[in-house]
Design a protein around this motif. Structure first.
Motif, PDB file in Angstrom:
ATOM      1  N   ALA A 115      -1.363  -5.908   3.925  1.00 13.27           N
ATOM      2  CA  ALA A 115      -1.546  -5.323   2.597  1.00 13.27           C
ATOM      3  C   ALA A 115      -2.687  -4.311   2.575  1.00 13.27           C
ATOM      4  CB  ALA A 115      -1.792  -6.426   1.569  1.00 13.27           C
ATOM      5  N   SER A 124       2.232  -6.886  -0.449  1.00 11.63           N
ATOM      6  CA  SER A 124       1.403  -7.437  -1.526  1.00 11.63           C
ATOM      7  C   SER A 124       2.058  -8.668  -2.145  1.00 11.63           C
ATOM      8  CB  SER A 124       1.165  -6.377  -2.602  1.00 11.63           C
ATOM      9  OG  SER A 124       0.433  -5.293  -2.093  1.00 11.63           O
ATOM     10  N   GLN A 143      -2.944  -9.772  -6.053  1.00  8.59           N
ATOM     11  CA  GLN A 143      -1.837  -9.211  -5.277  1.00  8.59           C
ATOM     12  C   GLN A 143      -0.552  -9.077  -6.096  1.00  8.59           C
ATOM     13  OE1 GLN A 143      -2.173  -7.740  -2.350  1.00  8.59           O
ATOM     14  NE2 GLN A 143      -4.353  -8.214  -2.593  1.00  8.59           N
ATOM     15  N   ARG A 146      -1.231  -5.962  -7.900  1.00 11.88           N
ATOM     16  CA  ARG A 146      -1.122  -4.824  -6.991  1.00 11.88           C
ATOM     17  C   ARG A 146       0.351  -4.506  -6.704  1.00 11.88           C
ATOM     18  NH1 ARG A 146      -3.745  -4.304  -0.872  1.00 11.88           N
ATOM     19  NH2 ARG A 146      -3.079  -2.171  -0.505  1.00 11.88           N
TER      20      ARG A 146
END
Length: 217
Positions: A115, A124, A143, A146
């Motif tokens: 990632a 992610s 994450q 993201r």
């Protein structure tokens, strides 16, 4: 397709180009068709052309993974990462293998590295799921967010984030996430029911009733 890949590899050899890349592609296609012996044979030729090719070792690892030879798959991914420690695909493949083997903490490190190397939706998202399994809510949340920054329409990431907020009793955040989902998938009965429960928990009875009425329409 397989026939075109075979022709491309043969032409590369005929003209003296000895294309390791063409052989890698052919090896993958052989493996996907279950032709593992042919796949490993052609990849051995690719390795002869470029003995330190991280890409070749990564493909060999994928083939061994498909063959359920997990120890050799791990060795091949390790060899790929020795050749190129920043090889995104090898980190991702190694992480997937380790997750499958139940080595979640080791997998998490490779997902984290993947990632960090590339703003990939799948890296992610998988990192978030691994962090969730290992009990790291901060990394999980970061994450998932993201993932949605990279791909705002990735529905599963929104669902996971909404459910995470709900489990943490962060009702406002969970409601906001379900509203974002409903903006993308209007009328989804599961999302409407879930948001009605959250509304009720917040004491917003009219909102809860409105959500339930939409299910019944």
């Amino acid at each position: 397709n397989l026939e075109e890949a075979e022709e491309h590899a043969q032409k590369a050899d005929q003209f003296g180009r000895r294309s390791g890349e063409a052989k890698q592609l052919l090896g993958i296609l052989y493996a996907e068709k279950g032709m593992y012996e042919e796949a490993e044979s052609i990849l051995a030729e690719a390795r002869d052309i470029a003995p330190d090719s991280a890409s070749t070792y990564n493909v060999l690892g994928r083939i061994r993974y498909m063959m359920l030879d997990f120890a050799e798959a791990e060795r091949m991914f390790e060899r790929a990462l020795q050749s190129d420690p920043k090889f995104f695909e090898a980190h991702l493949n190694m992480a997937d293998l380790l997750m499958f083997l139940g080595e979640q903490h080791k997998a998490l490190e490779h997902y984290r590295k993947a990632a960090s190397l590339e703003p990939s939706t799948i890296a992610s998202f998988k990192y978030a799921l691994a962090a969730q399994k290992t009990g790291d809510p901060a990394a999980t949340r970061t994450q998932f967010m993201r993932t949605l920054t990279t791909n705002p329409v990735f529905q599963q990431a929104s669902v996971e984030l909404a459910e995470m907020y709900a489990s943490e009793k962060k009702l406002q955040e969970a409601i906001a996430e379900y509203n974002r989902l409903l903006a993308k998938v209007a009328g989804n009965p599961v999302f409407l029911y879930n948001i009605s429960v959250l509304y009720a928990q917040k004491g917003w009875i009219e909102n809860a009733q409105e959500a339930l009425m939409k299910i019944m329409k």
